[in-house]
Design an enzyme around this catalytic site. Structure first.
Site, PDB file in Angstrom:
ATOM      1  N   GLU A   1      -4.842  -6.816  14.778  1.00  0.00           N
ATOM      2  CA  GLU A   1      -4.364  -5.495  14.379  1.00  0.00           C
ATOM      3  C   GLU A   1      -5.523  -4.489  14.438  1.00  0.00           C
ATOM      4  O   GLU A   1      -5.308  -3.303  14.688  1.00  0.00           O
ATOM      5  CB  GLU A   1      -3.747  -5.539  12.965  1.00  0.00           C
ATOM      6  CG  GLU A   1      -2.803  -4.381  12.680  1.00  0.00           C
ATOM      7  CD  GLU A   1      -1.909  -4.602  11.464  1.00  0.00           C
ATOM      8  OE1 GLU A   1      -0.706  -4.870  11.628  1.00  0.00           O
ATOM      9  OE2 GLU A   1      -2.419  -4.500  10.331  1.00  0.00           O
TER      10      GLU A   1
ATOM     11  N   LYS B   1       9.237  -0.697  14.246  1.00  0.00           N
ATOM     12  CA  LYS B   1       9.800  -0.384  12.917  1.00  0.00           C
ATOM     13  C   LYS B   1      10.891   0.678  13.050  1.00  0.00           C
ATOM     14  O   LYS B   1      11.963   0.574  12.448  1.00  0.00           O
ATOM     15  CB  LYS B   1       8.713   0.164  11.987  1.00  0.00           C
ATOM     16  CG  LYS B   1       7.756  -0.855  11.437  1.00  0.00           C
ATOM     17  CD  LYS B   1       6.839  -0.184  10.402  1.00  0.00           C
ATOM     18  CE  LYS B   1       5.635  -1.043  10.085  1.00  0.00           C
ATOM     19  NZ  LYS B   1       4.636  -0.374   9.259  1.00  0.00           N
TER      20      LYS B   1
ATOM     21  N   LYS C   1       0.844  -1.201   0.000  1.00  0.00           N
ATOM     22  CA  LYS C   1       0.000   0.000   0.000  1.00  0.00           C
ATOM     23  C   LYS C   1       0.879   1.251   0.000  1.00  0.00           C
ATOM     24  O   LYS C   1       0.692   2.163  -0.790  1.00  0.00           O
ATOM     25  CB  LYS C   1      -0.917  -0.034   1.233  1.00  0.00           C
ATOM     26  CG  LYS C   1      -1.859   1.121   1.345  1.00  0.00           C
ATOM     27  CD  LYS C   1      -2.818   0.933   2.509  1.00  0.00           C
ATOM     28  CE  LYS C   1      -3.583   2.225   2.762  1.00  0.00           C
ATOM     29  NZ  LYS C   1      -4.521   2.120   3.873  1.00  0.00           N
TER      30      LYS C   1
ATOM     31  N   HIS D   1      -4.462 -33.285  17.505  1.00  0.00           N
ATOM     32  CA  HIS D   1      -3.297 -34.062  17.954  1.00  0.00           C
ATOM     33  C   HIS D   1      -2.186 -33.146  18.453  1.00  0.00           C
ATOM     34  O   HIS D   1      -1.047 -33.568  18.581  1.00  0.00           O
ATOM     35  CB  HIS D   1      -2.816 -34.963  16.818  1.00  0.00           C
ATOM     36  CG  HIS D   1      -3.899 -35.895  16.367  1.00  0.00           C
ATOM     37  ND1 HIS D   1      -4.121 -37.115  16.948  1.00  0.00           N
ATOM     38  CD2 HIS D   1      -4.873 -35.749  15.433  1.00  0.00           C
ATOM     39  CE1 HIS D   1      -5.166 -37.697  16.376  1.00  0.00           C
ATOM     40  NE2 HIS D   1      -5.637 -36.878  15.445  1.00  0.00           N
TER      41      HIS D   1
ATOM     42  N   GLY E   1      -4.981  -2.015   4.965  1.00  0.00           N
ATOM     43  CA  GLY E   1      -4.140  -3.129   4.489  1.00  0.00           C
ATOM     44  C   GLY E   1      -4.790  -4.487   4.732  1.00  0.00           C
ATOM     45  O   GLY E   1      -4.879  -5.323   3.829  1.00  0.00           O
ATOM     46  N   ARG E   2      -5.277  -4.705   5.954  1.00  0.00           N
ATOM     47  CA  ARG E   2      -5.835  -6.025   6.283  1.00  0.00           C
ATOM     48  C   ARG E   2      -7.223  -6.238   5.697  1.00  0.00           C
ATOM     49  O   ARG E   2      -7.820  -7.308   5.884  1.00  0.00           O
ATOM     50  CB  ARG E   2      -5.821  -6.234   7.799  1.00  0.00           C
ATOM     51  CG  ARG E   2      -6.450  -5.109   8.598  1.00  0.00           C
ATOM     52  CD  ARG E   2      -6.075  -5.194  10.075  1.00  0.00           C
ATOM     53  NE  ARG E   2      -6.572  -4.044  10.843  1.00  0.00           N
ATOM     54  CZ  ARG E   2      -5.941  -2.885  10.965  1.00  0.00           C
ATOM     55  NH1 ARG E   2      -4.773  -2.715  10.363  1.00  0.00           N
ATOM     56  NH2 ARG E   2      -6.445  -1.910  11.686  1.00  0.00           N
TER      57      ARG E   2
ATOM     58  N   GLU F   1      10.645  -4.599   4.583  1.00  0.00           N
ATOM     59  CA  GLU F   1      10.758  -6.014   4.194  1.00  0.00           C
ATOM     60  C   GLU F   1      10.442  -6.192   2.704  1.00  0.00           C
ATOM     61  O   GLU F   1      11.166  -6.862   1.963  1.00  0.00           O
ATOM     62  CB  GLU F   1       9.768  -6.882   4.995  1.00  0.00           C
ATOM     63  CG  GLU F   1      10.050  -6.971   6.477  1.00  0.00           C
ATOM     64  CD  GLU F   1       9.269  -5.946   7.297  1.00  0.00           C
ATOM     65  OE1 GLU F   1       9.102  -4.794   6.823  1.00  0.00           O
ATOM     66  OE2 GLU F   1       8.852  -6.292   8.417  1.00  0.00           O
TER      67      GLU F   1
HETATM   68  O1  F6P Z   1       2.536  -3.997   9.940  1.00  0.00           O
HETATM   69  C1  F6P Z   1       1.786  -2.896   9.680  1.00  0.00           C
HETATM   70  C2  F6P Z   1       1.292  -2.799   8.279  1.00  0.00           C
HETATM   71  O2  F6P Z   1       1.100  -1.450   8.027  1.00  0.00           O
HETATM   72  C3  F6P Z   1       0.005  -3.590   8.029  1.00  0.00           C
HETATM   73  O3  F6P Z   1      -1.112  -2.958   8.526  1.00  0.00           O
HETATM   74  C4  F6P Z   1       0.045  -3.719   6.555  1.00  0.00           C
HETATM   75  O4  F6P Z   1      -0.878  -4.642   6.087  1.00  0.00           O
HETATM   76  C5  F6P Z   1       1.493  -4.100   6.351  1.00  0.00           C
HETATM   77  O5  F6P Z   1       2.197  -3.319   7.314  1.00  0.00           O
HETATM   78  C6  F6P Z   1       2.043  -3.891   4.962  1.00  0.00           C
HETATM   79  O6  F6P Z   1       1.988  -2.554   4.584  1.00  0.00           O
HETATM   80  P1  F6P Z   1       2.190  -2.115   3.072  1.00  0.00           P
HETATM   81  O7  F6P Z   1       1.098  -2.722   2.262  1.00  0.00           O
HETATM   82  O8  F6P Z   1       2.156  -0.622   3.069  1.00  0.00           O
HETATM   83  O9  F6P Z   1       3.522  -2.643   2.621  1.00  0.00           O
END
Ligand code: F6P
Length: 542
Positions: A352, A511, A205, A383, A266-267, A211
């Site tokens: 979240e 972060k 987003k 199990h 995002g979620r 990452e």
């Molecule tokens: O970990 C926080 C967060 O902002 C989530 O809410 C989101 O889904 C994820 O990081 C990834 O964010 P982006 O889509 O901006 O890379």
């Protein structure tokens, strides 16, 4: 804003909880042969059986009063009409617009968002048709056989979960998901792939998530090492983002970018172009069926009376356990192997969204909010951790999710799976008394001494709650309805808890600190830390 605990109905619910403590569900079933009929409901191709909960009819009517008095319906209507209910980020939360199949206008700042939503859906369709048909080709002219989604959190979990759930419908390129910055993740995926036939979707987003950006650069280096020139990027990289500027800066042409908007959390984004891997895997028609299922659940949530409203019922039952019976944990137990990633997806969706300690006005709440969400697919969980569900000291509420039919149809498997699902809900509810345990041991021919010794270990207290959600089949449409059901359940709880379910400030501090420590591990700076962090930085650097 007055705390929800100051409502008189909150005290009435407390009193009801006192009464319930003394009752066992076994007896509630025995004294009411209409209990299942009373406590089950259907919507959007799903059946919800909530009769195996520690509730009385009056509990439910008090919970319905709580929903009404806490302004749930007004808050729901505010979400559907595009009000800025995400108040800390000053944004609407409009994932329902992404699957608004009726196409009725939804206005943000006086402008209908539906034309833009439909334009991106059309772009996704054109791209998925071109890629799936082999018309879209890689830098050596070969068709794409593998798609790698690089994203994390909401830009990973939803697409990954749905692609896994719809595996029987997959008739496009193979999909792979890289999320972790741990190089083990991308290294293992790339090792199986050919750069000539691989497409990367960079899904973020913000297009700033560390990452995802690190993985995206590694993927690009891998491609360029094989292709030898930058020209290959346009054939092998597309982006899904709200941030065109950063996409361009990375080197992806914005013609190859699929947009979404800041009003998509995002979620809650798998319904947007973040769902592109789903469309590529199962085709755009099936992706739209997923949207239709969610839309049907949206309509149900919006219009069904509270007493028959599945997300409202699920949300209120969760509140009952969390706030009145003191449960801290809720397990998601899909009896469908293809739904094995659902617990992880719902972990982000719920934790979240509702892992908050202040209300929308920033005032600390004086009650518990989101529980711990966890789980695994049945029968595997039986199990592993079911022992604790049955005989542990922790009270845990559960959702069992099961499909009537299997897409694989291998003889007895599905019948055995269904039997186990139902047996677990029955065992959790009923338990086994000491008399029953003794009788069973006697029937096995045990000596009196052995019966005495073993009986206490064979007692199951029972009275352990479960919801059972039954899908006719695990189809794209039913899956869409199921996911939307949980989205709205989370919404219901957040509304009653008076929190903002659509921000996530709690992820920021870690972060920031990671950015500082990353520099230190690279030997580029030093910062002040506690002695533990300092010693560990030193250890890991050397
Ligand atoms: O970990 C926080 C967060 O902002 C989530 O809410 C989101 O889904 C994820 O990081 C990834 O964010 P982006 O889509 O901006 O890379």
């Amino acid at each position: 804003m007055k705390q929800v605990t100051s409502l008189p109905v909150w005290s009435n619910l407390r009193a009801d909880a006192e009464k319930l403590q003394a009752l066992h569900m076994r007896d509630l079933f025995a004294s009411d042969d209409q209990r299942y009929q009373r406590f089950s409901a259907r919507a959007g191709g799903l059946l919800l059986d909530y009769s195996k909960n520690r509730i009385l009819p009056e509990t439910l009517s008090l919970l319905m009063q709580l929903a009404q008095q806490s302004g749930l319906e007004q808050h729901r209507d505010a979400m559907f009409s595009g009000e800025r209910i995400n108040n800390t980020e000053n944004r609407p939360a409009l994932h329902v617009a992404l699957r608004n199949r009726s196409n009725t206008p939804i206005l943000v700042d006086g402008k209908d968002v539906m034309p833009a939503v439909n334009a991106v859906l059309a772009q996704m369709r054109a791209f998925s048709v071109a890629l799936r048909s082999g018309e879209w080709r890689g830098y050596t002219g070969r068709a794409i056989t593998d798609v790698v989604n690089i994203g994390i959190g909401g830009s990973d979990l939803g697409g990954h979960m749905v692609c896994t759930a719809l595996a029987p419908f997959a008739d496009g390129p193979a999909t792979h998901f890289v999320s972790n910055v741990d190089d083990a993740d991308i290294a293992q995926v790339l090792a199986r792939l050919n750069p000539e036939t691989t497409l990367f979707i960079i899904a973020s987003k913000t297009f700033t998530t560390r990452e995802t950006m690190v993985n995206a650069h590694t993927a690009r280096d891998w491609l360029l090492a094989a292709a030898g020139n930058d020209g290959a990027v346009e054939k092998h990289f597309v982006a899904v983002s709200t941030n065109a500027e950063k996409v361009r800066a990375f080197g992806i042409d914005t013609d190859n970018m699929f947009a979404f908007w800041d009003w998509v959390g995002g979620r809650y984004s798998l319904w947007s172009a973040i769902g592109l891997p789903i469309a590529l895997s199962v085709g755009m028609d099936r992706f739209e069926q997923l949207l239709e299922g969610a839309h049907e659940m949206d309509q149900h949530f919006r219009t069904a009376p509270l007493e028959q409203n599945l997300p409202v019922i699920l949300g209120l039952i969760g509140i009952w356990y969390r706030n009145f019976l003191g449960y801290a944990s809720h397990a998601i137990l899909p009896y469908a192997n293809d739904l094995r990633l659902l617990p992880m997806f719902l972990q982000q969706l719920d934790m979240e969204s509702n892992g908050k300690r202040v209300n929308r006005d920033g005032v600390p709440v004086d009650y518990d909010t989101g529980p711990v969400i966890w789980g695994a697919q049945g029968t595997n969980g039986q199990h592993a951790f079911f022992q604790l569900l049955h005989q542990g000291t922790e009270n845990i509420s559960t959702d069992f999710i099961v499909a009537k039919t299997s897409a694989y149809d291998l003889g007895e498997h599905h019948r055995i799976l269904l039997a186990n699902c139902l047996a677990q809900t029955e065992a959790l509810m009923r338990g086994q008394t000491e008399e029953e345990a003794r009788a069973a041991l006697k029937a096995e021919g045990k000596s009196d001494a052995d019966i005495e010794r073993l009986a206490p270990h064979k007692v199951f207290p029972g009275n352990k709650p479960s919801n059972t959600i039954v899908l006719d089949e695990l189809s794209p449409k039913n899956l869409g309805a199921l996911i939307a059901l949980y989205e709205h359940k989370v919404f219901v709880q957040g509304a009653i808890w008076q929190i903002n379910s659509f921000d996530q400030w709690g992820v920021e501090l870690g972060k920031q600190l990671a950015g500082v420590i990353e520099q230190e591990l690279a030997g580029k700076s030093t910062a002040d830390h506690d002695s533990s962090t300092k010693a560990l930085i030193h250890l890991l650097r050397s």
